[in-house]
Design a protein around this motif. Sequence first.
Motif, PDB file in Angstrom:
ATOM      1  N   LYS A 195      -8.572  -1.005   3.510  1.00  0.00           N
ATOM      2  CA  LYS A 195      -7.722  -1.813   4.388  1.00  0.00           C
ATOM      3  C   LYS A 195      -7.966  -3.301   4.149  1.00  0.00           C
ATOM      4  O   LYS A 195      -7.026  -4.102   4.092  1.00  0.00           O
ATOM      5  CB  LYS A 195      -8.032  -1.450   5.844  1.00  0.00           C
ATOM      6  CG  LYS A 195      -6.955  -1.849   6.842  1.00  0.00           C
ATOM      7  CD  LYS A 195      -5.813  -0.867   6.828  1.00  0.00           C
ATOM      8  CE  LYS A 195      -4.879  -1.089   8.000  1.00  0.00           C
ATOM      9  NZ  LYS A 195      -3.689  -0.218   7.940  1.00  0.00           N
ATOM     10  N   ASN A 252      -6.505  -4.452   0.751  1.00  0.00           N
ATOM     11  CA  ASN A 252      -5.053  -4.542   0.817  1.00  0.00           C
ATOM     12  C   ASN A 252      -4.615  -5.769   1.620  1.00  0.00           C
ATOM     13  O   ASN A 252      -3.653  -6.448   1.250  1.00  0.00           O
ATOM     14  CB  ASN A 252      -4.491  -3.266   1.435  1.00  0.00           C
ATOM     15  CG  ASN A 252      -2.976  -3.255   1.489  1.00  0.00           C
ATOM     16  OD1 ASN A 252      -2.389  -3.100   2.549  1.00  0.00           O
ATOM     17  ND2 ASN A 252      -2.312  -3.439   0.358  1.00  0.00           N
ATOM     18  N   SER A 308       0.868  -1.184   0.000  1.00  0.00           N
ATOM     19  CA  SER A 308       0.000   0.000   0.000  1.00  0.00           C
ATOM     20  C   SER A 308       0.899   1.227   0.000  1.00  0.00           C
ATOM     21  O   SER A 308       1.738   1.398   0.884  1.00  0.00           O
ATOM     22  CB  SER A 308      -0.922   0.008   1.224  1.00  0.00           C
ATOM     23  OG  SER A 308      -0.179  -0.107   2.417  1.00  0.00           O
ATOM     24  N   CYS A 362      -1.143   3.393   4.504  1.00  0.00           N
ATOM     25  CA  CYS A 362      -0.001   3.141   3.633  1.00  0.00           C
ATOM     26  C   CYS A 362       1.262   2.745   4.395  1.00  0.00           C
ATOM     27  O   CYS A 362       1.632   3.386   5.371  1.00  0.00           O
ATOM     28  CB  CYS A 362       0.279   4.370   2.773  1.00  0.00           C
ATOM     29  SG  CYS A 362      -1.127   4.831   1.733  1.00  0.00           S
ATOM     30  N   THR A 384      -2.571  -4.702  -4.415  1.00  0.00           N
ATOM     31  CA  THR A 384      -1.596  -3.613  -4.372  1.00  0.00           C
ATOM     32  C   THR A 384      -2.318  -2.287  -4.577  1.00  0.00           C
ATOM     33  O   THR A 384      -3.230  -2.200  -5.396  1.00  0.00           O
ATOM     34  CB  THR A 384      -0.537  -3.810  -5.476  1.00  0.00           C
ATOM     35  OG1 THR A 384      -0.019  -5.140  -5.382  1.00  0.00           O
ATOM     36  CG2 THR A 384       0.604  -2.811  -5.329  1.00  0.00           C
ATOM     37  N   MET A 385      -1.916  -1.253  -3.841  1.00  0.00           N
ATOM     38  CA  MET A 385      -2.658   0.003  -3.875  1.00  0.00           C
ATOM     39  C   MET A 385      -1.766   1.225  -3.959  1.00  0.00           C
ATOM     40  O   MET A 385      -0.716   1.285  -3.332  1.00  0.00           O
ATOM     41  CB  MET A 385      -3.514   0.141  -2.619  1.00  0.00           C
ATOM     42  CG  MET A 385      -4.607  -0.871  -2.553  1.00  0.00           C
ATOM     43  SD  MET A 385      -5.691  -0.504  -1.194  1.00  0.00           S
ATOM     44  CE  MET A 385      -6.879  -1.813  -1.460  1.00  0.00           C
TER      45      MET A 385
END
Length: 314
Positions: free
Chosen positions: A176, A179, A29, A199, A184-185
């Motif tokens: 949340k 992830n 993230s 993150c 993948t973010m």
Amino acid sequence: MLIVKDIKKNYENKQVLKGVSFQLKKGESFGLLGPNGAGKSTLIGIMTGLIRAASGTVTIGGKDLNKETKHAQQLIGIVPQEIALYLHLTAKENLMFWWRMYGLKGKELKSRVQETLELIGLEDRANDKVKVFSGGMKRRVNIGCAILHRPKLLIMDEPTVGIDPQSRNHILETVKTLNSEGMTMIYTSHYMEEVEYLCERMAIMDHGSIIAMGDQRELSELVENQREIIFTIKCEHGQNEIDRVRQYIHEYDPIKEIVVQGNQIKIFDQHPQQLLSRLIQGVTALNVQIISAEIVEPNLENVFLYLTSKKLRD
């Protein structure tokens, strides 16, 4: 999962991106921060194939975006800053429309739409038209459309702008969850607390370049010798008091970085205790009333302000 290598972009005579490079691991993230005009939106446009870079490459899941555009784009989900829905359709119909736009069909349709409605918390409003939804509910449908095909890389551009706290919390928990399941973010936001919460790693952009990158600890270390002093001033005559205090600080030390936010003045200094006591005496001598004065340890917002010398919405 993602390799961005030496991306450059010009608009007319202005260089908007100046050789941006970074990589993301599968399931990471990543927060992308920067003041307006830093180049974030252009970079997102290039990473999704909507804008062509002047030079450089983007590789998604091993697919070169320039050479294998369609295959690379199939791995991406994008949540744009603006609502991208058909307001006259229901939430369910919007999801079904985008399911077909992704080229998906068959037995999975019904179950995948239902799963997505449950994930975004709108299963009980599935058959209501989007035009009657609140801003927060529309943004949740927006996210649903982006994750329907279970992308490997989800890019979210300001997904919580202008919404109620309940919807905001629901969106953050949804992100949340996705992830934690391995998606993948890349997450952009003007709300630092969101980036800190979501993150693992982040990059700060300014003037078309990445000026800092790392996890929260690594970024905080960039300003470990700098503490923030925050003066809150009582303003009885508009900006007059603020201007006088700012002028006094500038005369005291012309090098000091000063950031003004409303009736607050923020200053960075290596020895804040010493400076604070002197400034209190000096400001009081100006007959300006100090509502509060405090020293704040470095956090992500402090790092951002120190590195860019800008408010996030400048």
